[in-house]
Write a protein that holds these residues in place. Sequence first.
Motif, PDB file in Angstrom:
ATOM      1  N   SER A  53       0.834  -1.205   0.000  1.00 31.66           N
ATOM      2  CA  SER A  53       0.000   0.000   0.000  1.00 31.66           C
ATOM      3  C   SER A  53       0.867   1.253   0.000  1.00 31.66           C
ATOM      4  N   ARG A  89      -7.911   2.963  -5.493  1.00 27.88           N
ATOM      5  CA  ARG A  89      -8.845   2.208  -4.656  1.00 27.88           C
ATOM      6  C   ARG A  89      -8.969   0.767  -5.154  1.00 27.88           C
ATOM      7  N   ILE A  90      -8.926   0.592  -6.462  1.00 24.99           N
ATOM      8  CA  ILE A  90      -8.927  -0.774  -7.012  1.00 24.99           C
ATOM      9  C   ILE A  90      -7.637  -1.482  -6.604  1.00 24.99           C
ATOM     10  N   MET A 113      -7.736  -2.621  -3.049  1.00 21.78           N
ATOM     11  CA  MET A 113      -8.562  -3.823  -2.895  1.00 21.78           C
ATOM     12  C   MET A 113      -7.782  -5.063  -3.326  1.00 21.78           C
ATOM     13  N   ASP A 158      -5.236  -5.887  -0.648  1.00 21.79           N
ATOM     14  CA  ASP A 158      -5.879  -6.504   0.514  1.00 21.79           C
ATOM     15  C   ASP A 158      -6.174  -7.982   0.280  1.00 21.79           C
ATOM     16  N   ALA A 159      -6.355  -8.358  -0.991  1.00 25.71           N
ATOM     17  CA  ALA A 159      -6.687  -9.749  -1.318  1.00 25.71           C
ATOM     18  C   ALA A 159      -5.450 -10.627  -1.505  1.00 25.71           C
ATOM     19  N   ILE A 189     -13.254  -9.674  -7.104  1.00 24.96           N
ATOM     20  CA  ILE A 189     -12.742  -8.365  -6.713  1.00 24.96           C
ATOM     21  C   ILE A 189     -13.697  -7.273  -7.172  1.00 24.96           C
ATOM     22  N   SER A 213     -16.556  -7.001  -4.894  1.00 17.98           N
ATOM     23  CA  SER A 213     -16.192  -6.415  -3.606  1.00 17.98           C
ATOM     24  C   SER A 213     -16.132  -4.895  -3.684  1.00 17.98           C
ATOM     25  N   LEU A 214     -15.903  -4.356  -4.882  1.00 15.31           N
ATOM     26  CA  LEU A 214     -15.798  -2.911  -5.054  1.00 15.31           C
ATOM     27  C   LEU A 214     -17.149  -2.219  -5.153  1.00 15.31           C
TER      28      LEU A 214
END
Length: 473
Positions: free
Chosen positions: A120, A134-135, A138, A141-142, A156, A159-160
């Motif tokens: 990040s 933001r994508i 995500m 995070d996965a 994914i 999830s968005l």
Amino acid sequence: MKPRLQTSLGQHLVLTPQLRQALHLLQLSALELEAEINAAVESNPLLDWDESEPLRVGDDRGDAPSTEAKGDGDAKNEFRDDDWGQSGEAWQESRGWQGDDDGDPADRIVQTDSLQDHLSWQLHLGQMSERDRRIGLMLVDAIDDDGYLREPLDAIAQSLLPEIQCTPDEILVVLRQVQRLDPVGVGARDLGECLVLQLDNLPEDTPGRALARRIATGPIDRLPRIGIEGVAAELGCKLEEAEQALALLRSLDPRPGAQIGDLPANTYVTPDCVITRQQGMWRVTLANERQPRLTIHRGYEQMIQHAGSSDAGYLRGRLQEARWLLKNLAQRGETLLKVVQCLVREQSGFLEFGPQALRPLTLREVAAEVGLHESTISRSISRKYVRTPRGTIPLRAFFASGIGTEGGGEASSIAIQEMIKRLVEAENPRKPLSDARLAETLKATGVPVARRTVAKYRELLNIPSSHERIRVA
């Protein structure tokens, strides 16, 4: 007509054992390096501790690598213990590290970064739209602890929702950017893709690279069943070529994510470098008083000349390993020093005035400045700390993403957060500044920031909303 023999000279990068060791040592923290050296001394009789007096930082009698950089002031502007102030301490605590309250350079406890934190951080340094970021977050995070993205792209996308609507193809574009982050090979969806990402990071003329790539994209999963002979037959290559390609594949890391975040939480850390100011100049030295000093055991080295053939072969091998380790330890220090020198040159304002003077700086800029690869820079600063007159801080604190200003320059995100914090600290508690009002105030100072960006930074600083900050009494 007789065939003519031709010879040519060229440079090739091969992941030899000594090169792999050099990369491994570079990414170790100070405590991990100490453990690595202790294990090497115990297992290799040709290594011994250097019992001579260790060189102290700032001791001009020895050959400790150092550099000096011109500061913005003169010697009378040496830092005081209270230079950070309350806002500086909060800035430090919000990023997981603490300054030296008593000036003691002893070990301290810090919260180590996870793989997600590491990715990040790099993602925020890149030039991306807010939507793509933001994508990317995500996707990060996965990613699991081994560095793989196990979830399908359509999951994914689900999830968005509902904030972001995108297709798997759009997510794939962002994934390609995530896969360029350090550690090399992260974000792969299977072993073959992980190996390909690492192979693509090598020079094109690396011996066996092209064939290794074909194996990674083809029979890699069937390799245990068909063997090296089956690989050679399937790809139509010589057995020797297949062996060379497989040797290159074995030198790669099938679990790149495990390189990051493997220190237990709340671990004691020690600084690798020291930044001091002498006569108005910034000076950088390696923290040699904290680093073990090794030497070759002269007794065993002399025994090689008189040992039998079998014993001499064993001792020569261990002697070569010892020399590699000493050379790679020296190279680690030189690389680290070179990187920190660059950081001091680029961020002298940060050292001088604190986080509000932190300018935008990325891994790519530092890599170009010192002539190294971005992944090498990332390894150099990973879990590394530097002792400064402002306390012991992580090298990552010298980096920040940038936002364009009306004057044509850029302001770092950290500097903007510091500006927001100061505005909130100075506000009327009965009429707190809203995010929109904070954005207007920043724009008036030449830093155009959107309201949603102010809200994001405010949340990162753990500052409540204006409604929650109202104080009547």
